[in-house]
Design an enzyme around this catalytic site. Structure first.
Site, PDB file in Angstrom:
ATOM      1  NE  ARG A   8      -7.433  13.564  50.054  1.00 23.17           N
ATOM      2  CZ  ARG A   8      -7.307  12.847  48.920  1.00 23.17           C
ATOM      3  NH1 ARG A   8      -6.336  13.139  48.054  1.00 23.17           N
ATOM      4  NH2 ARG A   8      -8.152  11.882  48.648  1.00 23.17           N
ATOM      5  CG  HIS A  16     -10.136  14.737  47.456  1.00 18.35           C
ATOM      6  ND1 HIS A  16     -11.300  14.148  47.875  1.00 18.35           N
ATOM      7  CD2 HIS A  16      -9.569  13.855  46.592  1.00 18.35           C
ATOM      8  CE1 HIS A  16     -11.436  12.954  47.318  1.00 18.35           C
ATOM      9  NE2 HIS A  16     -10.388  12.755  46.520  1.00 18.35           N
ATOM     10  CG  ASP A  69     -11.753   9.558  46.962  1.00 20.80           C
ATOM     11  OD1 ASP A  69     -11.923   9.943  45.804  1.00 20.80           O
ATOM     12  OD2 ASP A  69     -10.706   9.770  47.615  1.00 20.80           O
ATOM     13  CD  GLU A  93      -7.536   7.719  42.179  1.00 22.21           C
ATOM     14  OE1 GLU A  93      -6.362   7.682  42.595  1.00 22.21           O
ATOM     15  OE2 GLU A  93      -8.360   8.590  42.527  1.00 22.21           O
ATOM     16  CG  HIS A 118     -11.182  10.824  42.142  1.00 17.06           C
ATOM     17  ND1 HIS A 118     -10.116  11.171  42.930  1.00 17.06           N
ATOM     18  CD2 HIS A 118     -11.537  11.976  41.511  1.00 17.06           C
ATOM     19  CE1 HIS A 118      -9.832  12.442  42.779  1.00 17.06           C
ATOM     20  NE2 HIS A 118     -10.689  12.962  41.913  1.00 17.06           N
TER      21      HIS A 118
END
Length: 539
Positions: free
Chosen positions: A72, A116, A123, A185, A188
């Site tokens: 990301r 990320h 994810d 999460e 994740h």
């Protein structure tokens, strides 16, 4: 991306299931996120190779991964922070944070720095496939991806036993290759040890532009993700160079499209109807020069001069049955119903054989001729004379109440920002002009049979692919054979009906074929198929 030491996962797993949420609008921001220029999954090489090993292990037990986000860019994280600081934007609250105030998201869920951006965090979720791998759907994890709340905690107490077990399967599979879960999460995971623990990257997410596979993915990008999808086949010299699916065959259950997904072929079906007539001509049961009234005598006398050849080449002048149907009709019409409409229709609009006008009526009548001449129902004739001999075991002319379509794709149309199932229309039960369901793997067997006499004789194939008549009124420079258009070096046919858009294009001198089948009511795929084919054409 490559200079940063990042690897495109599709280079390791070409048919990786991905639904990169931040490339589109289906995410907690409700808009495409800064830095996502392509829906791709990039990771540092060590993490990418480990994830590919997870995928390989899962496939041994008919499971797969679906990735939502990988590397990301830092600019995407900054976009998240701007969104979080805007209390007026509550568009996604009901879906992504129904139990929390937006201000509470900063810190635990959204932070100014994301792991990320170091390129080792991913994810994802887990898919369960059938034994053939033709249908894969996401396992129930208890929440959607990017659900902000305690229920998304991996060990949440308020999910049921099945959901907890599914999360456990994912965690065990990832842990076996060195990925550690973030407990808040379930989706994740971070690869340990991180290859670059102190480096944050801000390179935009792009598709690699030096690989042919990446260029194909760029052409197919609109079909990828959680949208009505497509299946693509590229054959050269009898070998499948590309054979994969994109997107979903069933949005409601999340089933992936793949090589075994069956689509309604629409007018691509016409080549099979033409082949059935040619087979009966080879048998000596009929002649393509037969007057159609010798087989369907209830047609009016004004059709006396119409022959089977005229029906095959759209030169009969008979009205298209869709123009004869009541405008508000909702009841499905069948091939026999087409005949009934034509029994009451006006005479041919031109002398048969003197002009071209595309007409679905002709191929509906040809299906009835097949039945009269063979003594078999049209679906049974196709099955016994074409599909079974060619081992096209999942292909059929679909009749409601008859055998079900295996691995069926459902058709969709866009309504604003959403896709709505629009699988059937009043004309969907007519078989001869468009009622066959098939998949790209079965069509590879059909394509192979068009190079030799295992099904059709040399003379029959020559007729099918001969430029019998110039196509008029369609805005293309082409001729029509028997169920095929001929344009320069290509033999092709498209098929369009509500919820489906398909095409098959053959370059016989290059022994190259591209088949593109899709379950959406837009984006005619002919230009895309030509562009894909151009990547493989030899000088």
């Amino acid at each position: 991306m490559e200079e940063a030491g990042l690897v495109d996962l599709r280079s390791l797993v070409p048919d990786l299931s991905q639904d990169i949420k931040y490339f589109g609008r289906d995410n907690f921001v409700g808009a495409p996120v800064d830095g996502y220029l392509a829906p791709r999954c990039w990771l540092k090489r060590e993490a990418a190779e480990a994830l590919a090993r997870v995928e390989a292990r899962l496939r041994q037990r008919h499971q797969r991964l679906r990735v939502y986000d990988c590397y990301r860019p830092a600019r995407a994280v900054a976009h998240f922070m701007r969104w979080a600081s805007d209390p007026a934007d509550q568009r996604t609250k009901a879906t992504h944070y129904p139990t929390l105030p937006k201000a509470a998201l900063v810190g635990e869920y959204i932070a100014p720095v994301s792991g990320h951006s170091r390129g080792a965090t991913v994810d994802l979720t887990l898919l369960q496939c059938d034994a053939s791998g033709a249908e894969c759907r996401a396992l129930d994890m208890g929440t959607d991806f990017d659900y902000f709340g305690s229920r998304a905690n991996t060990d949440a107490s308020d999910v049921d036993a099945v959901q907890r077990a599914n999360r456990g399967q994912l965690r065990d599979a990832m842990a076996a290759e060195g990925f550690r879960n973030y407990p808040m999460e379930w989706w994740h995971y971070t690869f340990r040890p991180e290859p670059s623990p102190d480096t944050l990257y801000d390179v935009p997410v792009t598709a690699p532009d030096t690989q042919r596979e990446a260029r194909i993915d760029a052409l197919m990008q609109r079909y990828d993700g959680d949208v009505p999808g497509a299946s693509l086949l590229v054959l050269q010299d009898g070998r499948a160079l590309v054979d994969r699916g994109y997107g979903r065959s069933d949005l409601e259950t999340g089933i992936e499209a793949g090589p075994g997904t069956n689509y309604r072929l629409a007018s691509v079906s016409k080549q099979f109807t033409a082949a059935a007539i040619l087979l009966l001509a080879q048998d000596g049961v009929l002649s393509i020069e037969d007057p159609v009234r010798s087989w369907l005598p209830s047609l009016p006398a004004s059709a006396d001069r119409v022959t089977l050849r005229h029906l095959l080449t759209h030169t009969s002048g008979l009205a298209d049955y869709e123009d004869l149907m009541p405008p508000d009709g909702v009841q499905q019409i069948r091939d026999a119903g087409v005949l009934a409409l034509l029994e009451q229709a006006a005479p041919p609009s031109f002398t048969p054989g003197t002009a071209y006008r595309y007409s679905n009526s002709g191929y509906a009548l040809l299906a009835l001729v097949v039945e009269r001449a063979s003594g078999q129902a049209y679906p049974a004739f196709l099955r016994s004379r074409i599909f079974q001999p060619l081992a096209m075991h999942d292909t059929l002319a679909y009749v409601a109440g008859g055998p079900a379509v295996p691995h069926r794709a459902w058709g969709y149309s866009r309504r604003g920002e959403d896709w709505v199932r629009t699988d059937q229309s009043a004309t969907s039960a007519v078989l001869g002009d468009g009622g066959i369901y098939s998949n790209v793997d079965d069509l590879a067997r059909w394509d192979a049979a068009l190079y030799d006499d295992r099904l059709l004789s040399d003379a029959s194939r020559a007729l099918a692919f001969a430029p019998q008549v110039a196509v008029a009124g369609e805005g293309i420079d082409a001729h029509y054979g028997f169920g095929w258009r001929i344009t320069g070096d290509t033999q092709w046919h498209s098929g369009e009906t509500i919820g489906f858009r398909n095409v098959i294009v053959r370059w016989p001198r290059q022994r190259l074929t591209v088949v593109l089948l899709s379950n959406r009511n837009e984006d005619p795929p002919y230009a895309t198929a030509l562009a894909v084919g151009a990547l493989f054409l030899r000088d």
